[in-house]
Design an enzyme around this catalytic site. Structure first.
Site, short mmCIF file in Angstrom:
data_model
loop_
_atom_site.label_atom_id
_atom_site.label_comp_id
_atom_site.label_asym_id
_atom_site.label_seq_id
_atom_site.Cartn_x
_atom_site.Cartn_y
_atom_site.Cartn_z
N TRP A 574 -6.35 0.76 11.74
CA TRP A 574 -7.35 0.94 10.67
C TRP A 574 -8.76 0.65 11.16
CZ3 TRP A 574 -4.15 -1.24 5.92
CH2 TRP A 574 -3.12 -0.31 5.65
N CYS A 657 4.40 -1.02 4.03
CA CYS A 657 4.33 -0.13 2.87
C CYS A 657 3.80 1.23 3.30
CB CYS A 657 3.47 -0.73 1.77
SG CYS A 657 1.85 -1.23 2.29
N HIS A 705 0.83 0.17 -7.94
CA HIS A 705 -0.26 1.12 -8.19
C HIS A 705 -0.39 1.44 -9.67
CE1 HIS A 705 -0.89 1.74 -3.99
NE2 HIS A 705 0.38 2.02 -3.81
#
Ligand code: GLN
Ligand code: ZN
Length: 765
Positions: A574, A657, A705
């Site tokens: 990332w 995840c 979410h």
């Protein structure tokens, strides 16, 4: 004269104009006209920028309000019926497919409630596309002419462009069958979809487009035979149609060589290859090109932010020119520049020396132009000299030559990446120490990041409150979260991560070897953009990064408190990585820094420690083979180096995840407990796969979410389902992921129900 080209430009605006306006439109604050006008402005700016930079081949139809693949689905009428039955305007249909839509009825409109289509990672990038969903009843037809409109829009500005389209084989192969047509293989729709490709291409030609960039990035994947064969069918059919523009078959993100037989001899005007990712394919690419075709040489990195090394690139392009002649070679970006930030000039806070090593999308325009001029014999000596100086400064910098880090890395051996005892022995000691009940409950780390938290963080960053005031605020948030978890009855607590802006940035800011941007946003999906930190040098940890907060949290409770860290592979994935050393080296450097942090946590009495690796799956190389098996090895080694310095009775957790995981891949990490996003996985086979996982595991029980609150009964049913195949004494009870995007109310209700459900099973077993 060698021409320069760009495969696509970021469409978010230099200051996130697209996000701001799109979200304002969704919130009903501006109308569609206003949003459309913003899109037009951004396109105009981008085209002019490229024109002024001297780029010869400028893309159009690279703009999108959400996603370029979704645009194509709307254009070709690949719209499942659930989105069309509300008579929404096309723009709203597009957004409904991208992100779902829930709207109450009004006097003039019907109530709407549809979920979004699936979103999937775009190859190995951090961009996500909306997956086309086909059914037996899909009828391809043109629903408009966005590519033509945008081509004409540029033309009206006096700018000739080359429209971009995702090609038919990739478009179909990247899709999937809809729920009602599970037996359908999307590639079988090829013959049906080619007429709409023909039609739109013909319209582009009629509007004046001479050439179209047709993207077939799936050529860098391992393809089933019928998909390989589809290229011939598709491009021979298109070549037979009359009045079409020339096609440049464009690939990126990897090695095309294994699929060369599928595209050899195709009747297209040229090919594009990504030579940044795979320079080794040059000879094969050269052999593929016939004397009537061109080779677009992707040499300016579309995926990273480093200044191009002109000397190297020029030499590379010259090899192509030698074989094909100047007229048949184009200098290009490796992929679309979508994956890079817009403009380095907007970075005012970067250290001047480091800034001089970078090149964002705007700067990359000058790079393709300069390389094209250089190989055409024009005098660009000033640019070459400045470039060579920047490359040298980076190579010789202390930042990239930290001898202490290198020496430590050289000493990594098996002993550093192996826990003292195997899992069963560790487990016995951990059981004795923590005395947890069966079905222990926990969460993944973050709790609601409220407005209050963001406001205080901003005040601190701006210097409006002191460090002590901020620390006090953070401590009060931590205390709130600890008391809350005790009330709800969770067994292993967390501190809630209120001090963290982002799980990578937070640690990157405290590590040596990292740099940060102010405006370096890159689209991740829809209106979600990320601002990846940049690994600029050898990474090390000057001092402890998370110990203070975790120790404070542990001091508030008798229950075990989990220390919370981001793993080495996720920190690497990332961020914008270095391109002068391998990913493995960068990952191992990060793992040593994290190892010190893990050991410090243990020494300070925080002896349950979670090291998150949500990005481990996405780093997996696109093709099976040595690169992939090497990756799996060094990714697991990095995790183990970070976590193996602890005692047997210290419990190491990890979390995953965003992807379908292979239990065999996570086995190699040897974490004592892993938690995995799971609530939306319906396939019983997936549960079965995890039943043999040797250590302890928590399969996520609710979707974080969504604000939806599952009832106790729902949790009981879900756990019961899992217990049919899973041993009860290995099972942990937890949500899918962190709760930072949720509100407090639903968090309390969901966790209470989850804990109650765990109690039901404690009675049973
Ligand atoms: N510990 C992190 C959190 O709870 C994990 C986030 C993630 O996996 N993406 O927010
Ligand atoms: Zn997660």
């Amino acid at each position: 004269m060698v021409e320069s080209s760009v495969l696509g430009f970021p469409r978010i605006g230099a200051f996130r104009e697209l996000k701001k306006n799109t979200e304002a439109y969704w919130a009903g604050k501006i109308g569609a006209d206003q949003l459309l006008a913003v899109g037009k402005e951004i396109r105009e700016k981008n085209w002019k920028l490229q024109k002024e930079a001297g780029v010869d081949i400028i893309p159009s139809n690279d703009f999108s309000f959400y996603d370029q693949v979704l645009d194509l689905s709307v254009l070709f009428n690949v719209i499942p019926e659930r989105y069309t039955k509300f008579d929404l305007p096309q723009l709203d249909v597009l957004f409904a497919m991208g992100r779902g839509l829930q709207r109450k009825a009004t006097e003039t409109t019907k109530a709407v409630d549809v979920t979004a289509l699936e979103m999937v990672k775009w190859f190995d990038s951090n961009y996500h596309y909306v997956r086309p969903t086909f059914s037996h009843s899909t009828e391809f037809k043109l629903n408009g002419q966005k590519p033509v409109d945008e081509y004409l829009e540029a033309k009206a500005l006096g700018i000739e462009t080359r429209p971009v389209l995702v090609g038919p084989v990739s478009y179909l192969y990247l899709g999937k069958p809809d729920k009602d047509s599970l037996d359908l293989k999307p590639i079988s729709l090829l013959e049906k979809i080619l007429p709409v490709y023909t039609e739109i291409l013909k319209k582009l030609a009629e509007a004046g487009a001479k050439e179209v960039q047709i993207d077939e990035p799936t050529l860098v994947l391992d393809l089933p035979e019928e998909v390989q064969a589809a290229f011939k069918t598709a491009y021979e059919t298109l070549a037979k149609a009359e009045g079409l523009p020339k096609l440049i078959l464009t690939t990126y993100f990897g090695d095309v060589r294994p699929n060369l037989p599928a595209i050899k001899g195709l009747p297209v005007a040229g090919f594009h290859f990504d030579f940044v990712r795979c320079p080794e394919q040059l000879d094969d690419a050269l052999a593929l090109i016939s004397d009537k075709q061109t080779l677009s040489v992707g040499i300016v990195d579309g995926r990273n932010i480093w200044k191009n090394d002109y000397a190297q690139s020029i030499e590379f392009v010259k090899k192509a020119i030698e074989k094909l002649g100047a007229d048949n070679v184009v200098v290009s970006t490796s992929s679309s520049l979508l994956h890079t930030p817009v403009d380095l000039e907007n970075e005012k806070k970067l250290d001047a020396e480091i800034k001089n090593w970078f090149s964002f999308a705007t700067q990359k325009l000058a790079e393709v132009v300069t390389i094209a001029k250089a190989v055409s014999g024009e005098d660009v000596s000033a640019a070459l000299e400045a470039n060579a100086a920047a490359i040298k400064s980076r190579k010789e910098s202390d930042l990239t030559n930290d001898e202490a880090v290198k020496a430590r890395l050289a000493k990594i051996d098996k002993s550093l990446s192996t826990r003292k005892s195997p899992f069963p022995e560790r487990l016995a000691q951990q059981k004795a120490k923590y005395n947890l009940p069966l079905f222990p409950t926990t969460t993944i780390g973050s709790f609601p990041q409220t407005k209050d938290i963001r406001i205080n963080r901003n005040k601190f960053v701006k210097g409006e409150i002191t460090a002590e005031q901020y620390e006090q605020f953070i401590n009060s948030e931590i205390e709130k979260v600890v008391r809350f978890q005790e009330e709800v009855g969770l067994d292993v607590l967390v501190h809630g991560e209120p001090e963290r802006n982002d799980m990578v940035q937070y640690f990157g800011e405290q590590l040596k070897g990292y740099a940060f941007t102010t405006n370096g946003w890159v689209q991740s999906y829809g209106s979600r953009y990320v601002r990846p930190p940049i690994i600029v040098g050898d990474v090390s940890r000057p001092k402890a990064m998370s110990v203070k907060e975790s120790v404070y949290a542990q001091s508030l409770t008798k229950k075990p408190m989990k220390g919370m860290l981001t793993g080495p592979v996720t920190c690497l994935r990332w961020s914008f990585p270095r391109n002068d050393v391998s990913q493995k080296v960068q990952s191992l450097q990060l793992s040593l820094a994290l190892r010190d942090e893990v050991n410090d946590l243990e020494a300070a009495g925080v002896t349950v420690i979670q090291v998150d690796e949500p990005a481990i799956r996405e780093g997996l190389p696109l093709r099976a083979g040595k690169e992939r098996s090497d990756y799996l090895e060094w990714a697991a080694e990095s995790f183990r180096v970070a976590t193996s310095g602890v005692r047997d009775d210290t419990q190491i957790h990890s979390h995953f995840c965003y992807s379908d995981l292979d239990p065999n891949h996570i086995k190699a990490l040897d974490a004592d407990v892993v938690s995995i996003e799971f609530s939306k996985k319906d396939d019983p086979k997936y549960i079965q796969e995890f039943s043999n996982y040797p250590n302890h595991i928590g399969l996520g029980l609710f979707d974080i979410h969504s604000p939806r609150i599952p009832s106790k009964e729902e949790f009981v049913a879900r756990i019961g389902e899992i217990m049919k195949v899973y041993p009860a004494d290995k099972f942990w009870v937890n949500p899918d992921c962190g709760l930072k995007t949720r509100g407090w109310e639903e968090t309390r209700a969901s966790l209470t129900n989850m804990v109650e459900a765990a109690k039901v099973f404690r009675e049973k077993y």
